[in-house]
Design an enzyme around this catalytic site. Structure first.
Site, mmCIF file in Angstrom:
data_model
loop_
_atom_site.group_PDB
_atom_site.id
_atom_site.type_symbol
_atom_site.label_atom_id
_atom_site.label_comp_id
_atom_site.label_asym_id
_atom_site.label_seq_id
_atom_site.Cartn_x
_atom_site.Cartn_y
_atom_site.Cartn_z
ATOM 1 N N ASN A 98 30.247 26.510 64.902
ATOM 2 C CA ASN A 98 30.882 27.111 63.820
ATOM 3 C C ASN A 98 31.166 28.510 64.066
ATOM 4 O O ASN A 98 30.158 29.342 63.916
ATOM 5 C CB ASN A 98 30.094 26.928 62.442
ATOM 6 C CG ASN A 98 30.804 27.403 61.388
ATOM 7 O OD1 ASN A 98 31.840 28.168 61.362
ATOM 8 N ND2 ASN A 98 30.121 27.221 60.304
ATOM 9 N N ARG A 110 36.251 37.450 47.355
ATOM 10 C CA ARG A 110 37.567 37.347 47.150
ATOM 11 C C ARG A 110 37.900 37.151 45.645
ATOM 12 O O ARG A 110 36.849 36.302 45.004
ATOM 13 C CB ARG A 110 37.984 35.956 47.919
ATOM 14 C CG ARG A 110 38.360 36.170 49.309
ATOM 15 C CD ARG A 110 38.325 34.921 50.076
ATOM 16 N NE ARG A 110 37.025 34.664 50.943
ATOM 17 C CZ ARG A 110 36.842 33.233 51.425
ATOM 18 N NH1 ARG A 110 37.780 32.475 51.047
ATOM 19 N NH2 ARG A 110 35.825 33.129 52.080
ATOM 20 N N GLU A 148 26.802 21.269 56.291
ATOM 21 C CA GLU A 148 28.400 21.188 56.895
ATOM 22 C C GLU A 148 28.238 20.777 58.341
ATOM 23 O O GLU A 148 28.926 20.177 58.947
ATOM 24 C CB GLU A 148 29.099 22.379 56.875
ATOM 25 C CG GLU A 148 29.310 22.585 55.284
ATOM 26 C CD GLU A 148 30.157 24.149 54.923
ATOM 27 O OE1 GLU A 148 28.992 24.943 55.161
ATOM 28 O OE2 GLU A 148 31.112 24.199 54.526
ATOM 29 N N HIS A 157 36.978 23.961 52.690
ATOM 30 C CA HIS A 157 35.497 23.399 52.678
ATOM 31 C C HIS A 157 35.630 21.684 52.667
ATOM 32 O O HIS A 157 34.700 21.140 52.015
ATOM 33 C CB HIS A 157 34.870 23.796 51.299
ATOM 34 C CG HIS A 157 34.740 25.450 51.149
ATOM 35 N ND1 HIS A 157 34.812 26.110 50.011
ATOM 36 C CD2 HIS A 157 34.114 26.345 51.950
ATOM 37 C CE1 HIS A 157 34.568 27.290 50.215
ATOM 38 N NE2 HIS A 157 33.983 27.332 51.291
ATOM 39 N N ARG A 191 33.986 23.224 64.354
ATOM 40 C CA ARG A 191 34.755 23.394 62.828
ATOM 41 C C ARG A 191 35.931 24.229 62.875
ATOM 42 O O ARG A 191 35.901 25.337 63.695
ATOM 43 C CB ARG A 191 33.739 24.072 62.023
ATOM 44 C CG ARG A 191 34.298 24.481 60.607
ATOM 45 C CD ARG A 191 33.181 24.995 59.703
ATOM 46 N NE ARG A 191 33.944 25.207 58.492
ATOM 47 C CZ ARG A 191 33.126 25.665 57.306
ATOM 48 N NH1 ARG A 191 31.841 26.013 57.528
ATOM 49 N NH2 ARG A 191 33.844 25.766 56.194
#
Ligand code: ADP
Length: 597
Positions: free
Chosen positions: A7, A223, A370, A162, A77
């Site tokens: 990742n 964000r 993940e 996601h 990823r």
């Protein structure tokens, strides 16, 4: 299988070596501040400084520690798959360039992802490298959910992110509840530094809060999530540069922007408890917006069976879960405050319940993983060669709109004591087209002469195409035949009377009928979804999300509706071939093995 999962972020690199089945870690590497004088990494409990190192340098230095164990495949990823990558995909130079071409969609992430991919492919050239895309799980978003109401020619659409986490925790929740994901409507709330919420209807993402970029939706660490686009124009007109606006919305907003003390919710919760007004507002805005989305997503799915919290905030903040879940009783969700306070998920206890025993909606905390989600998808692709070893062509049947009736409905529509009469047998043994037809009464218009199919069924069901839905003016969900719970009602008109069904209008989920022996041969089971390649009129097409239906009495045949057949120019006699098996796994390049001739 032992899978190495990479990742790669802009200044960070996470690598896990884990068993795709058990999720057990054999090794892990964490690198930070890459490409700066402070670059460092940790592996095997050791922390090593490597000033100025980039992704390649760290991988090269740490690889001996990671590859001391056998590895079967490498998973990468990739944050954005654009419109074309809707499945995990084996990487080669062509695929790598296609990913590079997506840079404008994720300018910070894609170059970092590619740096990891290129370095690992060079260092481990003998292993299969497979990209798993954050956007892929959301490729099932219906058009109405993925479209912005701006001119379509501009080319903007919603993608969602996601994906591996939403898919993984929805499956984890279903497993915990001992139910099939295909029987559940689940709302998954991934609340980390980036945050998004997804409506997972019967195993498929049908709505999600992030859009064309990961900026839309919930309040995040730094964000903004949703803002009126008019604000952007105003900021630009008032003299701010595009980069300044970008920095405000991506780095200076969300929890950080509201609280003024950074993006870590732990600090914000502590200060809010001490009376800090800005921190209180940050928590209120975050939780209010999340509640709003949960209500909206329950409405989108016509109800909800489970709400799942995950990632740093979802797994750890009892305060956020409390503020979001109180007074959800109107949805059938009854929250247990004591369970919430004590909830603690871990790798050994990955799911904890937060609902009361009399709650119809289950409320869960689930530990996301993940890397494990990616390893699972990678293992499926890497083992695809075995499952699809024997891949004989599958005949394709085009299914026109039709009606299934109960005996009671037959008598209401055609008269007391009436029985259906056979006109012609269908390809599935025992099933037949009847001489009888009915009028389907819509909100806008009617469709005449819709064929009734026999034999009689325990439930009435009307199967139409998307085009028919618009003609009728009724919105029908995509469902497997027989699964009519929570579908819209419809009125039928026959020679002896009218019948209004409370539910039963569906758009049939494309599917393949097969016997258990066929299923074994293709390496699939009842309820799996697969991809099917069809070479029609010289065009190479792949139908995704095709459901497998297995029964002793079935004849091998794929059924698509008239819209799909028209769009793909498919006609009687065409055949398809399985190109992937299992949910999420794929090997699109297997298409090249397929020769319909
Ligand atoms: P990322 O998206 O970077 O993977 P994480 O899933 O690790 O992020 O989530 C990070 C967020 O989780 C941070 O805002 C952090 O404050 C929050 N968090 C972690 N532990 C707790 C806790 N015990 N209570 C409240 N928030 C927490």
């Amino acid at each position: 299988m032992q899978i190495l999962v990479l990742n790669a972020g802009s200044s960070s690199l996470k690598v896990d070596l884990l068993d795709s089945h058990s999720g057990e870690r054999t090794a892990a590497l964490r690198a930070e501040r890459l490409c700066t004088p402070q670059a460092s990494y940790r592996v095997d409990g050791l922390s090593i400084d490597l000033a100025g190192a980039d992704h390649a340098a760290v991988l090269q230095a740490a690889l001996p520690a990671l590859t001391a164990h056998p590895i079967q495949a490498v998973g990468h990823r990739v944050v954005h798959g654009g419109p074309d990558f809707s499945r995990p995909t084996l990487l080669d130079t062509v695929v790598v360039s296609s990913i590079a071409a997506l840079e404008s969609l994720a300018p910070l992430h894609i170059p970092a992802n590619l740096a990891g991919i290129r370095a690992a492919m060079e260092l481990l050239p003998e292993l299969p490298h497979i990209a798993v895309f954050d956007t892929a799980f959301h490729s099932t978003l219906p058009r109405r959910a993925r479209s912005y109401a701006i001119p379509q020619a501009l080319g903007y659409r919603r993608f969602g992110f996601h994906g591996p986490s939403h898919q993984y925790v929805s499956q984890l929740a279903a497993k915990h509840l001992d139910e099939d994901p295909r029987d559940l409507r689940i709302i998954t709330c991934h609340l980390g530094n980036g945050a998004s919420i997804t409506a997972v209807e019967y195993g498929r993402s049908v709505e999600t809060s992030m859009g064309h970029t990961p900026l839309e939706g919930l309040v995040m660490g730094s964000r903004s999530g949703d803002v009126d686009p008019g604000i952007l124009m105003d900021m630009l007109r008032s003299g701010k540069s595009i980069d300044e606006v970008d920095t405000i919305l991506n780095r200076g907003s969300g929890l950080a922007g509201l609280s003024g003390v950074g993006k870590d919710l732990r600090d914000i919760e502590d200060r809010a408890a001490d009376g800090d007004e800005a921190c209180r507002l940050a928590i209120q805005v975050l939780t209010h917006r999340l509640r709003k989305y949960i209500g909206a997503y329950a409405a989108v799915m016509g109800g909800v069976d489970a709400i799942v919290f995950t990632a740093g905030i979802g797994e750890n903040s009892a305060l956020v879960r409390h503020r979001v879940c109180q007074r959800l009783d109107f949805l059938g969700a009854r929250f247990d405050e004591d369970k919430n306070r004590d909830a603690q998920v871990s790798r050994t206890t990955p799911v904890v319940e937060l609902h009361r025993s009399n709650s119809r909606v289950r409320i869960l905390v689930a530990k996301t993983d993940e890397a494990r989600a990616i390893a699972g998808a990678v293992a499926k692709v890497a083992s695809g060669g075995e499952t699809l070893a024997e891949n004989p062509p599958i005949p394709i049947g085009i299914s026109a709109r039709h009606i299934h009736l109960t005996q009671q409905a037959v008598e209401t529509l055609f008269g007391p004591g009436y029985t259906l009469t056979e006109r012609a047998p269908l390809s599935q043994p025992g099933q037949f087209a009847c001489n009888e037809t009915l009028t389907v009464v819509g909100l806008k218009r009617n469709i005449e002469k819709v064929r009734v199919l026999g034999p009689i069924r325990p439930k009435c069901q009307v199967e139409v195409s998307r085009t028919d839905e618009f003609f009728l003016g009724i919105d029908a969900p995509v469902r497997a035949s027989g699964d009519v719970t929570n579908t819209p009602g419809i009125t039928l008109k026959g020679p002896a009377g009218k019948l209004t069904l409370k539910e039963g209008l569906i758009c049939a989920w494309r599917h393949i009928h097969m016997t258990p022996a066929d299923a074994e041969r293709y390496g699939v089971k009842h309820g799996d979804t697969v991809d099917v390649a069809i070479n029609s009129k010289g065009r190479d097409l792949t139908f995704g999300d095709v459901m497998i239906r297995v029964k002793d009495s079935y004849a091998l045949e794929m059924h698509i509706d008239t819209d799909e057949a028209n769009a793909a120019q498919i006609s009687r006699g065409d055949v398809g071939a399985l190109v992937s098996s299992g949910q999420g796994g794929t090997l699109l390049r297997r298409r090249t093995n397929f020769d319909p001739a």
